[in-house]
Design a protein around this motif. Structure first.
Motif, PDB file in Angstrom:
ATOM      1  N   PRO A  20       0.852  -1.416  -0.028  1.00 65.27           N
ATOM      2  CA  PRO A  20      -0.088   0.034   0.036  1.00 65.27           C
ATOM      3  C   PRO A  20       0.725   1.204   0.006  1.00 65.27           C
ATOM      4  O   PRO A  20       1.959   1.102   0.177  1.00 65.27           O
ATOM      5  N   TRP A  21       0.208   2.458  -0.201  1.00 62.72           N
ATOM      6  CA  TRP A  21       0.616   3.831  -0.116  1.00 62.72           C
ATOM      7  C   TRP A  21       0.177   4.362   1.096  1.00 62.72           C
ATOM      8  O   TRP A  21      -0.795   3.870   1.602  1.00 62.72           O
ATOM      9  N   GLY A  69      -3.427   2.969   1.694  1.00 61.78           N
ATOM     10  CA  GLY A  69      -4.152   1.986   0.672  1.00 61.78           C
ATOM     11  C   GLY A  69      -3.741   2.522  -0.835  1.00 61.78           C
ATOM     12  O   GLY A  69      -2.434   2.667  -1.000  1.00 61.78           O
ATOM     13  N   ALA A  70      -4.672   2.297  -1.728  1.00 65.85           N
ATOM     14  CA  ALA A  70      -4.242   2.841  -3.138  1.00 65.85           C
ATOM     15  C   ALA A  70      -3.506   4.092  -3.351  1.00 65.85           C
ATOM     16  O   ALA A  70      -4.199   4.944  -2.806  1.00 65.85           O
ATOM     17  N   ARG A  71      -2.771   4.037  -4.333  1.00 60.72           N
ATOM     18  CA  ARG A  71      -1.949   5.185  -4.484  1.00 60.72           C
ATOM     19  C   ARG A  71      -2.830   6.564  -5.161  1.00 60.72           C
ATOM     20  O   ARG A  71      -2.906   7.569  -4.371  1.00 60.72           O
ATOM     21  N   HIS A  77      -6.289  12.159  -0.822  1.00 64.08           N
ATOM     22  CA  HIS A  77      -5.938  12.559   0.582  1.00 64.08           C
ATOM     23  C   HIS A  77      -5.064  13.937   0.443  1.00 64.08           C
ATOM     24  O   HIS A  77      -5.366  14.822   1.260  1.00 64.08           O
ATOM     25  N   VAL A  78      -3.883  13.562  -0.169  1.00 70.06           N
ATOM     26  CA  VAL A  78      -2.934  14.799  -0.220  1.00 70.06           C
ATOM     27  C   VAL A  78      -3.517  15.751  -0.652  1.00 70.06           C
ATOM     28  O   VAL A  78      -3.249  17.204   0.063  1.00 70.06           O
ATOM     29  N   ARG A  79      -4.292  16.036  -1.862  1.00 68.19           N
ATOM     30  CA  ARG A  79      -4.775  17.128  -2.387  1.00 68.19           C
ATOM     31  C   ARG A  79      -5.867  17.747  -1.414  1.00 68.19           C
ATOM     32  O   ARG A  79      -5.899  18.871  -1.107  1.00 68.19           O
ATOM     33  N   ARG A  91       3.609   8.407   0.131  1.00 65.64           N
ATOM     34  CA  ARG A  91       4.764   7.570   0.036  1.00 65.64           C
ATOM     35  C   ARG A  91       4.291   5.895   0.208  1.00 65.64           C
ATOM     36  O   ARG A  91       3.398   5.569   0.518  1.00 65.64           O
ATOM     37  N   LYS A  92       5.300   5.073  -0.434  1.00 67.02           N
ATOM     38  CA  LYS A  92       5.008   3.811  -0.427  1.00 67.02           C
ATOM     39  C   LYS A  92       5.257   3.439   1.087  1.00 67.02           C
ATOM     40  O   LYS A  92       6.081   3.788   1.869  1.00 67.02           O
ATOM     41  N   ALA A  93       4.183   2.453   1.513  1.00 65.64           N
ATOM     42  CA  ALA A  93       4.525   1.869   2.818  1.00 65.64           C
ATOM     43  C   ALA A  93       5.576   1.012   3.195  1.00 65.64           C
ATOM     44  O   ALA A  93       5.995   0.440   2.190  1.00 65.64           O
ATOM     45  N   PRO A  94       6.261   1.236   4.272  1.00 61.50           N
ATOM     46  CA  PRO A  94       7.685   0.205   4.311  1.00 61.50           C
ATOM     47  C   PRO A  94       7.168  -0.995   4.186  1.00 61.50           C
ATOM     48  O   PRO A  94       6.303  -1.573   4.703  1.00 61.50           O
ATOM     49  N   GLN A  95       8.184  -1.937   3.803  1.00 60.59           N
ATOM     50  CA  GLN A  95       8.151  -3.381   3.596  1.00 60.59           C
ATOM     51  C   GLN A  95       8.059  -4.078   5.048  1.00 60.59           C
ATOM     52  O   GLN A  95       8.787  -3.708   5.769  1.00 60.59           O
TER      53      GLN A  95
END
Length: 95
Positions: A20-21, A69-71, A77-79, A91-95
């Motif tokens: 997820p992002w 969730g999805a990018r 959400h950022v907007r 950002r991408k979620a950490p693995q």
């Protein structure tokens, strides 16, 4: 002419579609803590305790992950956070 000494570098371009992002809200010197709580409650629908916990993370740690969730959804959400005057990034979620 100097010889070409560059090395071939392989980059793992594998995309994990299940990874997820995240939407990350960052601390800023402008917005009041009460306003940040208001935004988190109004936009994300968080209960007051969760909104306050996230606001305190932003304030004390410099940032907080407020959604995952999805990018495309995280970009929305950022907007929205920008429209409210908050600093936010995806950002991408950490693995």
């Amino acid at each position: 002419m100097a010889p070409d000494t560059r090395e071939d570098i392989r980059v793992d371009e594998t995309v994990d579609p299940t990874r997820p992002w995240q939407t990350v809200v960052w601390n800023d010197p402008v917005n009041l803590m009460s306003y940040v709580v208001h935004v988190f409650r109004e936009y994300f629908g968080f209960a007051r305790p969760e909104a306050e916990r996230l606001m305190l993370a932003v304030h004390n740690e410099g940032h907080a992950v407020v959604a995952e969730g999805a990018r495309e959804q995280m970009e929305l959400h950022v907007r929205a956070m920008h429209d409210y005057g908050l600093w936010a990034t995806v950002r991408k979620a950490p693995q």
